[in-house]
Design a protein around this motif. Sequence first.
Motif, PDB file in Angstrom:
ATOM      1  N   GLU A  94       4.843  -2.026 -33.103  1.00 15.81           N
ATOM      2  CA  GLU A  94       3.588  -1.708 -32.437  1.00 15.81           C
ATOM      3  C   GLU A  94       2.827  -0.644 -33.203  1.00 15.81           C
ATOM      4  N   ALA A 134       1.339  -2.197 -36.247  1.00 13.52           N
ATOM      5  CA  ALA A 134       0.154  -2.990 -35.901  1.00 13.52           C
ATOM      6  C   ALA A 134      -1.067  -2.091 -35.785  1.00 13.52           C
ATOM      7  N   ASP A 161      -4.354  -2.309 -38.046  1.00  3.42           N
ATOM      8  CA  ASP A 161      -5.627  -2.533 -37.344  1.00  3.42           C
ATOM      9  C   ASP A 161      -6.724  -1.618 -37.884  1.00  3.42           C
ATOM     10  N   LYS A 178      -6.271 -10.044 -41.055  1.00  2.00           N
ATOM     11  CA  LYS A 178      -5.961  -8.979 -40.099  1.00  2.00           C
ATOM     12  C   LYS A 178      -5.768  -9.505 -38.674  1.00  2.00           C
ATOM     13  N   THR A 194      -2.585 -11.636 -38.250  1.00  2.00           N
ATOM     14  CA  THR A 194      -1.397 -10.808 -38.460  1.00  2.00           C
ATOM     15  C   THR A 194      -1.120  -9.960 -37.210  1.00  2.00           C
ATOM     16  N   LEU A 195      -2.163  -9.290 -36.706  1.00  2.26           N
ATOM     17  CA  LEU A 195      -1.983  -8.441 -35.522  1.00  2.26           C
ATOM     18  C   LEU A 195      -1.563  -9.272 -34.310  1.00  2.26           C
ATOM     19  N   VAL A 249       2.191 -10.127 -34.784  1.00  4.48           N
ATOM     20  CA  VAL A 249       3.063  -8.952 -34.639  1.00  4.48           C
ATOM     21  C   VAL A 249       3.169  -8.552 -33.163  1.00  4.48           C
ATOM     22  N   ARG A 250       2.038  -8.555 -32.452  1.00  9.59           N
ATOM     23  CA  ARG A 250       2.043  -8.123 -31.049  1.00  9.59           C
ATOM     24  C   ARG A 250       2.740  -9.180 -30.156  1.00  9.59           C
TER      25      ARG A 250
END
Length: 467
Positions: free
Chosen positions: A389, A392, A396, A450, A453-454, A457-458
Motif C-alpha cells: 500500500e 502504491a 501514485d 500508472k 499498476t495501482l 497492486v491495490r
Amino acid sequence: MSDIRLRFAPSPTGYLHVGGARTALFNWLLARRQQGTFILRIEDTDVARSTQESVDAILQGMTWLGLDWDEGPFYQSDRFPVYKEFVEKLVAEGKAYRCYCTPEELEAKREQAMKDGRKPKYDGTCRNRSDVPDGKPYVIRFKAPHEGVTAFDDLIKGRISFNNDELDDLIIQRSDGTPTYNFVVVIDDATMGISTVIRGDDHVNNTPRQILLYEALGYPVPRFAHVPMILGADKTRLSKRHGATSVMAYRDMGFLPEAVVNYLVRLGWSHGDQEIFSKEELIEKFSIEAVGKSAGVFNPDKLLWLNHHYIKESDPERLAELLVPFLAERGVDTAAGPSLPLVVKTLQERSRTLVEMADGALFYYQGEVSYDEQAAAKHLVPAAGPLLEALASRLDGLADFSQAGIEAAFKEFIAEQGVKLGQVGPAVRVALCGGTASPGIYEVIEALGKEETLRRVRRAVAFMGGV
C-alpha cells in the motif's frame, strides 16, 4: 541485368515444403547475386493432383519468405499447345516415334527382362515399326541414342556420367495426348532461356534424358546443380513424422521469415564459421559451388535459437503487428490494454517464438489477473499488505513513469522502509502478473502504466486482507 536466368518450378500438389523452399531460396539468391532473372513456374500437368489451394499455398509461402519473382508465375497447363508442337516436330524429324505396345505387353517385356538378368527397360519394339495399326492407342517415345555416354558437370556434385545403353526410349506424350514431366520441363526451360537449373538431387537420374532432349531439339544445355536432400534427426528423408515440414506451419508456430530463410540457407551452404546472415549478406556471399555434397540434417533447436536471435533484434513495432493475430487467437483485444510495442519490448529477451510471446503477454490484457496458488500463498501474505500500500502511494505520486524513474522510486522506497528488494519485489510481481515468472518488474510497470499498476497492486492488497 545479366543473362543468367533461374527458376523455381514446384508442383501444386500440396504446401510449400521446407525442401522446396530451400531450392527456391538457392535459385533466388543466385539470381540476385548475379543480377539475373528469377522465374516462378507452376508445374501443374498432373491435373488429377494439382489444386488451386496448393498454388495459393506455394505463392503465400514464397511471399512470406520474401522470395519475389521477376517473371511468372507461368502455368504448364496453359502451354499444352506449345508441347504438342514440339512433340510433332520430333516425330517429323524422326527423333520420336509412336509406340503401340499395350500395358500388358510392356509388363510382360519387363518381367522377361528381369528373368534374363537384363535391365527392365523398353526393348524398342516400335522404334522402327513401319505399319500403323488403325485406331489403336499409342504413346510417343523419344528415340534416344543407345550408344555412347551422356555426361555433365554438376555445380555441386562434379562430373556425372551415364551410359546411353542404360537409358530407354522415354515416353514424351501419353496415350491421352498429355505430355510427360521430363519432356515439358525441357521445353519450358529451353523456351524460357533458363541458364542454370538448381533442383533437388532426386532429379539426377532425369538429367541425362533431359540433356538428350535438349540436344535433339537444338537448344543449349543449361548448367545443372543438384542439391542434396534434407534429412530428419534419424537420417531419413524429412517428413511429417519429424515435425512440421510446411513453410507456413512455421509461420503459424511463431517463427519469423528471416529466421527461416537464414536457417534454410545454412542447411547445406556455409561461409566460413558465420551463422547469422541478413538477406543482403546472403545475396553478397552466396555461391552454389559452396553448397555441400552431403545431405543436411534438420535441427529444430537450431531454428529456435536463430528465431530467438531475430526476435531479440527486431523492431518492437513490427513484432507488435505480427503478434496481433496470435493474441486474437487467445481472445485478446490489444486495443483495450497497454501499448503493444511496449509489451513486446518486455518480452523479446524471453521469447523464442511469437507463440511464446503471445502466451507471455496475456497477463497484460487480463482485467483480473489469476494468482498462482503457490506464489500467492508465499508472497501475498497479510504482512506484506502495508508495504504494498505504501509502495502504491509512492508510485501514485511519481511524475516520471519511465523505467528509469520507476527503478529510482523503488530504490528510494526500499531504502526508506529499511527492506530489501527481495522482500517487496516478488509480492509486486505476483500482484501485477499473477506469478513470479515474468519480465523485469520495472519494465512491466512501465508497460502497464500508472493507473493499471495501482489498480492491480491495490487489488492484491485487498486480496491479502487490506491494510
